[in-house]
Motif scaffolding. Structure first.
Motif: not given
Length: 244
Positions: A66-82
């Motif tokens: 995410m730090k590298i991408c910046g505003a180039q795309c939107k993100i939805i995180l999928t993880t087992a770690y809250p």
């Protein structure tokens, strides 16, 4: 169409996400990968609008991605770690999905992405979000950004009485406090579980289980009065008559 990729170092997990993406008509699956660097290349080539992204990955973590991408795309995180929720909110993610992810929860996150990436007239899918009973998120709380860069307040859903929209700000009311944060009421509405939370006015969301009395076009929660808007009246009275 929203161009999507699923990124997870476990192939079966990315394939599950791919299957979900293919079921939703306004999402287009560009690809799946277990290699975060490959996904990064797709983003930097302008091929991707939305990334469903795991966090715990070798070589390049989701946070680093995410730090590298910046505003180039939107993100939805999928993880087992809250515990990574704060990092996600700091990077302005659309949603935070905890594994195992139910399709209904995935669909709700996709609707939020559609609202953000395709602003304009309300789409049929977002209308469904208002009226369908969708299972609550895997967590029973959320973090609200405070008045400084790295300050967040944890708010349990069960403690929320109602929410008031104030232009670009919202006020979240509990029995013991009022929390003000810079966020739109529409964005918070997409984040809150349905039920118990319902929009009853252009400026108010209420917790149905906290209502004391409904009298005409007025809702009473503790000693507060909340108006019922004309746009929301029919659906509101329908749901309370059905006991939803």
């Amino acid at each position: 169409m929203i161009r999507c990729i699923a990124v997870d170092d476990e192939a079966y997990a990315s394939e599950i996400l791919a299957g979900f993406i293919k079921k939703i008509p306004f999402l287009e699956l560009v690809g799946t990968t277990t290699n975060a660097f490959e996904a990064l290349a797709w983003v930097q080539q302008g091929k991707v609008d939305l990334v469903f992204l795991d966090i715990q990955m070798p070589e390049l973590t989701g946070i680093q991605f995410m730090k590298i991408c910046g505003a180039q795309c939107k993100i939805i995180l999928t993880t087992a770690y809250p515990e990574y929720a704060l990092d996600g909110f700091e990077h302005d993610v659309i949603d935070y999905l905890l594994k195992p992810i139910a399709f209904e929860r995935f669909y709700k996150a996709a609707l939020k992405a559609d609202v953000i990436l395709n602003p304009g007239p309300v789409l049929q899918q977002t209308e469904q979000l208002k009226t369908e009973v969708i299972p609550a998120p895997s967590t029973d709380y959320m973090f609200i950004k405070g008045d400084s860069k790295n300050k967040f307040s944890k708010v349990n859903y069960e403690d929320i009485l109602y929410v008031e929209g104030l232009k670009n700000y919202i006020s979240i009311y509990t029995a013991n406090q009022r929390i003000i944060t810079y966020q739109s009421l529409r964005d918070l509405e997409a984040q809150l579980p349905v039920p118990p939370f319902y929009r009853v006015h252009k400026s108010y969301i209420v917790a149905i289980d906290k209502i004391r009395i409904v009298d005409g076009n007025t809702i009473y929660i503790e000693d507060q009065t909340i108006p019922i808007g004309e746009t929301y009246k029919e659906e509101f009275f329908k749901l309370i008559k059905e006991g939803r």
